[in-house]
Design a protein around this motif. Sequence first.
Motif, PDB file in Angstrom:
ATOM      1  N   ASN A  75      10.120   8.415   6.842  1.00 15.67           N
ATOM      2  CA  ASN A  75      11.140   9.170   6.120  1.00 15.67           C
ATOM      3  C   ASN A  75      12.353   8.325   5.726  1.00 15.67           C
ATOM      4  O   ASN A  75      13.350   8.857   5.255  1.00 15.67           O
ATOM      5  CB  ASN A  75      11.576  10.384   6.938  1.00 15.67           C
ATOM      6  CG  ASN A  75      10.496  11.456   6.963  1.00 15.67           C
ATOM      7  OD1 ASN A  75       9.799  11.667   5.977  1.00 15.67           O
ATOM      8  ND2 ASN A  75      10.338  12.122   8.105  1.00 15.67           N
ATOM      9  N   GLU A  76      12.259   7.023   5.930  1.00 15.70           N
ATOM     10  CA  GLU A  76      13.279   6.088   5.418  1.00 15.70           C
ATOM     11  C   GLU A  76      12.823   5.653   4.034  1.00 15.70           C
ATOM     12  O   GLU A  76      12.087   4.679   3.874  1.00 15.70           O
ATOM     13  CB  GLU A  76      13.426   4.880   6.356  1.00 15.70           C
ATOM     14  CG  GLU A  76      13.937   5.211   7.742  1.00 15.70           C
ATOM     15  CD  GLU A  76      15.426   5.510   7.763  1.00 15.70           C
ATOM     16  OE1 GLU A  76      16.088   5.361   6.715  1.00 15.70           O
ATOM     17  OE2 GLU A  76      15.939   5.878   8.845  1.00 15.70           O
ATOM     18  N   SER A  77      13.246   6.364   3.014  1.00 16.85           N
ATOM     19  CA  SER A  77      12.691   6.171   1.673  1.00 16.85           C
ATOM     20  C   SER A  77      12.991   4.795   1.081  1.00 16.85           C
ATOM     21  O   SER A  77      12.303   4.347   0.160  1.00 16.85           O
ATOM     22  CB  SER A  77      13.210   7.262   0.720  1.00 16.85           C
ATOM     23  OG  SER A  77      14.622   7.226   0.632  1.00 16.85           O
ATOM     24  N   ASP A  78      13.986   4.093   1.599  1.00 15.03           N
ATOM     25  CA  ASP A  78      14.308   2.763   1.088  1.00 15.03           C
ATOM     26  C   ASP A  78      13.493   1.659   1.754  1.00 15.03           C
ATOM     27  O   ASP A  78      13.610   0.488   1.378  1.00 15.03           O
ATOM     28  CB  ASP A  78      15.802   2.461   1.277  1.00 15.03           C
ATOM     29  CG  ASP A  78      16.671   3.314   0.362  1.00 15.03           C
ATOM     30  OD1 ASP A  78      16.161   3.729  -0.698  1.00 15.03           O
ATOM     31  OD2 ASP A  78      17.833   3.564   0.714  1.00 15.03           O
ATOM     32  N   VAL A  79      12.699   2.012   2.753  1.00  7.97           N
ATOM     33  CA  VAL A  79      11.879   1.026   3.456  1.00  7.97           C
ATOM     34  C   VAL A  79      10.478   1.043   2.860  1.00  7.97           C
ATOM     35  O   VAL A  79       9.797   2.073   2.864  1.00  7.97           O
ATOM     36  CB  VAL A  79      11.812   1.316   4.970  1.00  7.97           C
ATOM     37  CG1 VAL A  79      10.885   0.313   5.661  1.00  7.97           C
ATOM     38  CG2 VAL A  79      13.207   1.277   5.593  1.00  7.97           C
ATOM     39  N   GLU A  80      10.036  -0.109   2.347  1.00  9.74           N
ATOM     40  CA  GLU A  80       8.678  -0.225   1.814  1.00  9.74           C
ATOM     41  C   GLU A  80       7.703  -0.443   2.972  1.00  9.74           C
ATOM     42  O   GLU A  80       7.923  -1.319   3.815  1.00  9.74           O
ATOM     43  CB  GLU A  80       8.584  -1.394   0.829  1.00  9.74           C
ATOM     44  CG  GLU A  80       7.206  -1.544   0.211  1.00  9.74           C
ATOM     45  CD  GLU A  80       7.093  -2.734  -0.717  1.00  9.74           C
ATOM     46  OE1 GLU A  80       5.963  -3.023  -1.175  1.00  9.74           O
ATOM     47  OE2 GLU A  80       8.122  -3.398  -0.972  1.00  9.74           O
ATOM     48  N   LEU A  81       6.639   0.326   3.004  1.00  8.90           N
ATOM     49  CA  LEU A  81       5.623   0.199   4.036  1.00  8.90           C
ATOM     50  C   LEU A  81       4.365  -0.411   3.423  1.00  8.90           C
ATOM     51  O   LEU A  81       3.898   0.050   2.379  1.00  8.90           O
ATOM     52  CB  LEU A  81       5.296   1.571   4.637  1.00  8.90           C
ATOM     53  CG  LEU A  81       6.491   2.359   5.201  1.00  8.90           C
ATOM     54  CD1 LEU A  81       6.032   3.726   5.706  1.00  8.90           C
ATOM     55  CD2 LEU A  81       7.185   1.579   6.310  1.00  8.90           C
ATOM     56  N   VAL A  82       3.832  -1.443   4.083  1.00  9.55           N
ATOM     57  CA  VAL A  82       2.678  -2.160   3.538  1.00  9.55           C
ATOM     58  C   VAL A  82       1.613  -2.327   4.617  1.00  9.55           C
ATOM     59  O   VAL A  82       1.854  -2.977   5.647  1.00  9.55           O
ATOM     60  CB  VAL A  82       3.070  -3.547   2.984  1.00  9.55           C
ATOM     61  CG1 VAL A  82       1.841  -4.245   2.392  1.00  9.55           C
ATOM     62  CG2 VAL A  82       4.174  -3.424   1.942  1.00  9.55           C
ATOM     63  N   GLY A  83       0.438  -1.752   4.390  1.00  4.68           N
ATOM     64  CA  GLY A  83      -0.706  -1.973   5.257  1.00  4.68           C
ATOM     65  C   GLY A  83      -1.531  -3.129   4.713  1.00  4.68           C
ATOM     66  O   GLY A  83      -1.705  -3.258   3.502  1.00  4.68           O
ATOM     67  N   VAL A  84      -2.032  -3.974   5.608  1.00  6.33           N
ATOM     68  CA  VAL A  84      -2.742  -5.188   5.192  1.00  6.33           C
ATOM     69  C   VAL A  84      -4.191  -5.121   5.668  1.00  6.33           C
ATOM     70  O   VAL A  84      -4.461  -5.126   6.873  1.00  6.33           O
ATOM     71  CB  VAL A  84      -2.058  -6.454   5.730  1.00  6.33           C
ATOM     72  CG1 VAL A  84      -2.767  -7.698   5.197  1.00  6.33           C
ATOM     73  CG2 VAL A  84      -0.584  -6.470   5.352  1.00  6.33           C
ATOM     74  N   GLU A  85      -5.106  -5.059   4.706  1.00  5.18           N
ATOM     75  CA  GLU A  85      -6.531  -4.975   5.003  1.00  5.18           C
ATOM     76  C   GLU A  85      -7.184  -6.352   4.937  1.00  5.18           C
ATOM     77  O   GLU A  85      -6.642  -7.281   4.335  1.00  5.18           O
ATOM     78  CB  GLU A  85      -7.217  -4.057   3.992  1.00  5.18           C
ATOM     79  CG  GLU A  85      -6.747  -2.617   4.042  1.00  5.18           C
ATOM     80  CD  GLU A  85      -7.619  -1.728   3.171  1.00  5.18           C
ATOM     81  OE1 GLU A  85      -8.255  -0.814   3.734  1.00  5.18           O
ATOM     82  OE2 GLU A  85      -7.669  -1.957   1.941  1.00  5.18           O
ATOM     83  N   PRO A  86      -8.383  -6.501   5.522  1.00  2.00           N
ATOM     84  CA  PRO A  86      -9.087  -7.783   5.477  1.00  2.00           C
ATOM     85  C   PRO A  86      -9.889  -7.964   4.196  1.00  2.00           C
ATOM     86  O   PRO A  86     -10.836  -7.216   3.927  1.00  2.00           O
ATOM     87  CB  PRO A  86     -10.002  -7.711   6.700  1.00  2.00           C
ATOM     88  CG  PRO A  86     -10.266  -6.260   6.904  1.00  2.00           C
ATOM     89  CD  PRO A  86      -9.039  -5.528   6.422  1.00  2.00           C
ATOM     90  N   ALA A  87      -9.509  -8.956   3.409  1.00  2.00           N
ATOM     91  CA  ALA A  87     -10.262  -9.280   2.192  1.00  2.00           C
ATOM     92  C   ALA A  87     -11.445 -10.191   2.487  1.00  2.00           C
ATOM     93  O   ALA A  87     -12.238 -10.485   1.588  1.00  2.00           O
ATOM     94  CB  ALA A  87      -9.344  -9.933   1.159  1.00  2.00           C
ATOM     95  N   GLY A  88     -11.564 -10.656   3.726  1.00  2.00           N
ATOM     96  CA  GLY A  88     -12.714 -11.460   4.123  1.00  2.00           C
ATOM     97  C   GLY A  88     -12.891 -12.696   3.269  1.00  2.00           C
ATOM     98  O   GLY A  88     -11.986 -13.523   3.129  1.00  2.00           O
ATOM     99  N   LEU A  89     -14.067 -12.819   2.657  1.00  2.00           N
ATOM    100  CA  LEU A  89     -14.367 -13.960   1.790  1.00  2.00           C
ATOM    101  C   LEU A  89     -13.921 -13.718   0.348  1.00  2.00           C
ATOM    102  O   LEU A  89     -14.201 -14.532  -0.536  1.00  2.00           O
ATOM    103  CB  LEU A  89     -15.860 -14.275   1.829  1.00  2.00           C
ATOM    104  CG  LEU A  89     -16.443 -14.567   3.219  1.00  2.00           C
ATOM    105  CD1 LEU A  89     -17.911 -14.916   3.125  1.00  2.00           C
ATOM    106  CD2 LEU A  89     -15.674 -15.683   3.922  1.00  2.00           C
ATOM    107  N   GLY A  90     -13.230 -12.592   0.116  1.00  2.00           N
ATOM    108  CA  GLY A  90     -12.738 -12.247  -1.220  1.00  2.00           C
ATOM    109  C   GLY A  90     -13.212 -10.868  -1.627  1.00  2.00           C
ATOM    110  O   GLY A  90     -14.332 -10.471  -1.300  1.00  2.00           O
ATOM    111  N   LEU A  91     -12.372 -10.132  -2.326  1.00  2.00           N
ATOM    112  CA  LEU A  91     -12.723  -8.767  -2.709  1.00  2.00           C
ATOM    113  C   LEU A  91     -13.922  -8.718  -3.651  1.00  2.00           C
ATOM    114  O   LEU A  91     -14.610  -7.694  -3.722  1.00  2.00           O
ATOM    115  CB  LEU A  91     -11.523  -8.084  -3.357  1.00  2.00           C
ATOM    116  CG  LEU A  91     -10.301  -7.845  -2.448  1.00  2.00           C
ATOM    117  CD1 LEU A  91      -9.209  -7.111  -3.213  1.00  2.00           C
ATOM    118  CD2 LEU A  91     -10.680  -7.083  -1.197  1.00  2.00           C
ATOM    119  N   ASP A  92     -14.186  -9.808  -4.361  1.00  2.00           N
ATOM    120  CA  ASP A  92     -15.332  -9.844  -5.273  1.00  2.00           C
ATOM    121  C   ASP A  92     -16.602 -10.366  -4.613  1.00  2.00           C
ATOM    122  O   ASP A  92     -17.666 -10.394  -5.242  1.00  2.00           O
ATOM    123  CB  ASP A  92     -15.005 -10.717  -6.496  1.00  2.00           C
ATOM    124  CG  ASP A  92     -13.855 -10.162  -7.316  1.00  2.00           C
ATOM    125  OD1 ASP A  92     -13.700  -8.923  -7.321  1.00  2.00           O
ATOM    126  OD2 ASP A  92     -13.124 -10.957  -7.939  1.00  2.00           O
TER     127      ASP A  92
END
Length: 400
Positions: free
Chosen positions: A254-271
């Motif tokens: 609820n802190e609207s000025d705080v950007e929240l970023v989740g980081v997923e595993p791209a492994g060997l690349g998304l492609d």
Amino acid sequence: MKAVTLGAMPDELGYFGEFGGQYVPAELKAVMDETAKAYHEIRQTPEFQQELAELFTHFVGRPSPIYHAKRLSAQQGGAQIYLKREDLNHTGAHKINHCLGEALLAKHMGKTKVIAETGAGQHGVALATACALVGIECEIHMGAIDIAKEHPNVSKMKILGCKLVSVDFGTQTLKDAVDSAFIEFMRDPKNFFYAIGSVVGPHPFPMMVRDFQAIIGTEAHQQILAMRGQMPDVVTACVGGGSNAMGIFTGFLNESDVELVGVEPAGLGLDSGQHAATIAQGTPGEIHGFKCYLLQDEQGEPLPVYSIASGLDYPGVGPQHSYLKQIGRVNYESITDKECLDAFMTLSRVEGIIPALESAHAVAYAMKRAATMSPEASILVCLSGRGDKDTDFVINKLGL
């Protein structure tokens, strides 16, 4: 940034928007409903709250500190990087937070055995620790590939007295460990307690695990304000199932000025097809009794996934993460194995902190992002675990 004020979640049926719920047989639904009822009743009692609070303080070592990584920040030449040190908890990761809660709940419910899955082994070690503490039998299911990869945690689980089940079917990793643990749980759901290791599964588990992990965000909100006199610009954490991320995000939603970023595993690349970037590449589907973003084939079956970090190689993701992505409150990025390993070595050699490979994904994102920001800005990273379990693997991988 999109301003979103979030109310109580989930709803009474366990949904976060369209995600979550209970996609389970009637017999298992009755067990889940019993667990939800017991959780709501027991967690409110002074006895439970006091016991858990005392264990957090005197057993886990909470509050975990926030550390200003000054040398790492200077090296990146931009924003100041702060680390919420969940790696300093007893057992070495954030997992002990919800494992103590689940083990205590199982004890109060009169259960005779606690069953769980584990990927990197941190959940397994934490749950075996909690079960030893409260005196309940513990059984952990772990993929054969992960057992070979995470030998230090396997040894700890055995020392702590749990029964370790090697899962030799399917991909022999986290998804199959969940399947195997569910099969064992269904043999006697009346007396067994299934302690899910993340904010996934049928209701009430995404809610329960989040609630027990919310202490991370509650502490971090107070600590960073005391240190800097203001909120961080960005809060970031790695996301597999998503428990450490939901834990820290809950304190800032609820802190609207705080950007929240989740980081997923791209492994060997998304492609490459060799990744576990569920939110980036998935679509809504059902897995393990709940609805979420899912990496799936045309028949709705989960796809094989891959990550260098065993704790992140899951084809689904927590339903609350799915909802927060859908409404735009949280951004989800991805980091490759190579970037992860670079961050692992950099943090180790610049700050003297060896992170878990899972956590190194969030560190890698923070390093990239910090370089694009001003020195007055700040990034808070949930350092979810330490890298003891990964050192032999990394040394072999890099030929050190």
